[in-house]
Design an enzyme around this catalytic site. Sequence first.
Site: not given
Ligand code: COA
Ligand code: ZN
Length: 301
Positions: A12-13, A202, A204, A235, A244
């Site tokens: 994942r990370d 956790h 890094h 990230c 990490n």
């Molecule tokens: N899995 C799949 N699709 C998702 C989802 C999820 N967990 N969360 C939202 N979506 C989809 C929505 O259904 C929407 O789809 P559409 O455009 O087809 O309608 C689209 O993504 C946007 O949704 P929204 O709720 O507006 O999300 P956002 O664009 O504001 O993004 C997060 C918010 C939280 C989903 C996003 O910032 C994110 O995934 N962040 C994590 C990043 C990460 O992994 N960082 C590293 C680990 S720490």
């Molecule tokens: Zn990390």
Amino acid sequence: MRQIHIREVGPRDGLQNARQRMPSDAKKAWVRAIAEAGVPEIEVGSFVPPKLIPAMADTADIVSYALALKDLQVVVLAPNLKGFERALAAGAHKVTFPVSASRQHSESNVRMTPDQMVEEVRKCAQRPHPGVLVEGAVSTAFGCTLQGNVPEDDVVRIAAALAEFCDHVSLADTVGYANPAQIKRVFKKVGKVIGSKLRTAHLHNTRGLGLANALAAYEEGVRHFDSSMGGLGGCPFAPGASGNVITEDLVFMFESMGISTGIDLERLMEARKLMVAAIPDEPVYGHMALAGVPKGFRAAA
Ligand code: COA
Ligand code: ZN
């Protein structure tokens, strides 16, 4: 008897930040090899929008594969309710949520403030999730490349809020700013408030202090550690984040001290070879891989 519990977070990370994509079949072979080396828990992916992090698009498939492996706790990251529902549908044993103590990193990473993210995790925890553990991971708990200093009181406050409804809370040095004295101080402060709910460090290795910080956390009573094979990791939404603490080196440190991880170092090095072969252009790190296991090395009993 395992005295230290190491969770491999490379799939994942590590892969979320890799330039090279690891094909699903290679991911499965790698996850299997890690588990067969004796690693008890693997964070195999995340349920985030595939458009955002294409490398995580196959997470449901990887979870389903990993669930068939013996004695393995299968963990995924989710950033919101939708991700949590996908994790439950896939059958993950544990779901971890990144809750940044830094407002700027939180908004960059999940487009929510820390308080909004706490409420998102609360909403998830209130959904029925029989047998599935919920973990709140306090990210940027030791500093942030966007915001700089992260007040320790903010870390304590968020950890305390998460402990109300999470099974476990971890503290993450997302961008590798921590030093050993700070690790001890912050783990002690948080531990005073949430007790045994505080579980995982956790860390890094961005500034080379990964192992020193791990040892400091150990001395503070921490027995659960995240680490990444080959020191992959970082990230994508925290500028300057890199790998990490390195699993192979962490295992060597503890085992050579006589502290059992339950992990076979030789087999771990074999798993590393699979990873390197699957993403040959990706920079990987690790002193064990460079220098080899010392002659006469004996694992902890
Ligand atoms: N899995 C799949 N699709 C998702 C989802 C999820 N967990 N969360 C939202 N979506 C989809 C929505 O259904 C929407 O789809 P559409 O455009 O087809 O309608 C689209 O993504 C946007 O949704 P929204 O709720 O507006 O999300 P956002 O664009 O504001 O993004 C997060 C918010 C939280 C989903 C996003 O910032 C994110 O995934 N962040 C994590 C990043 C990460 O992994 N960082 C590293 C680990 S720490
Ligand atoms: Zn990390």
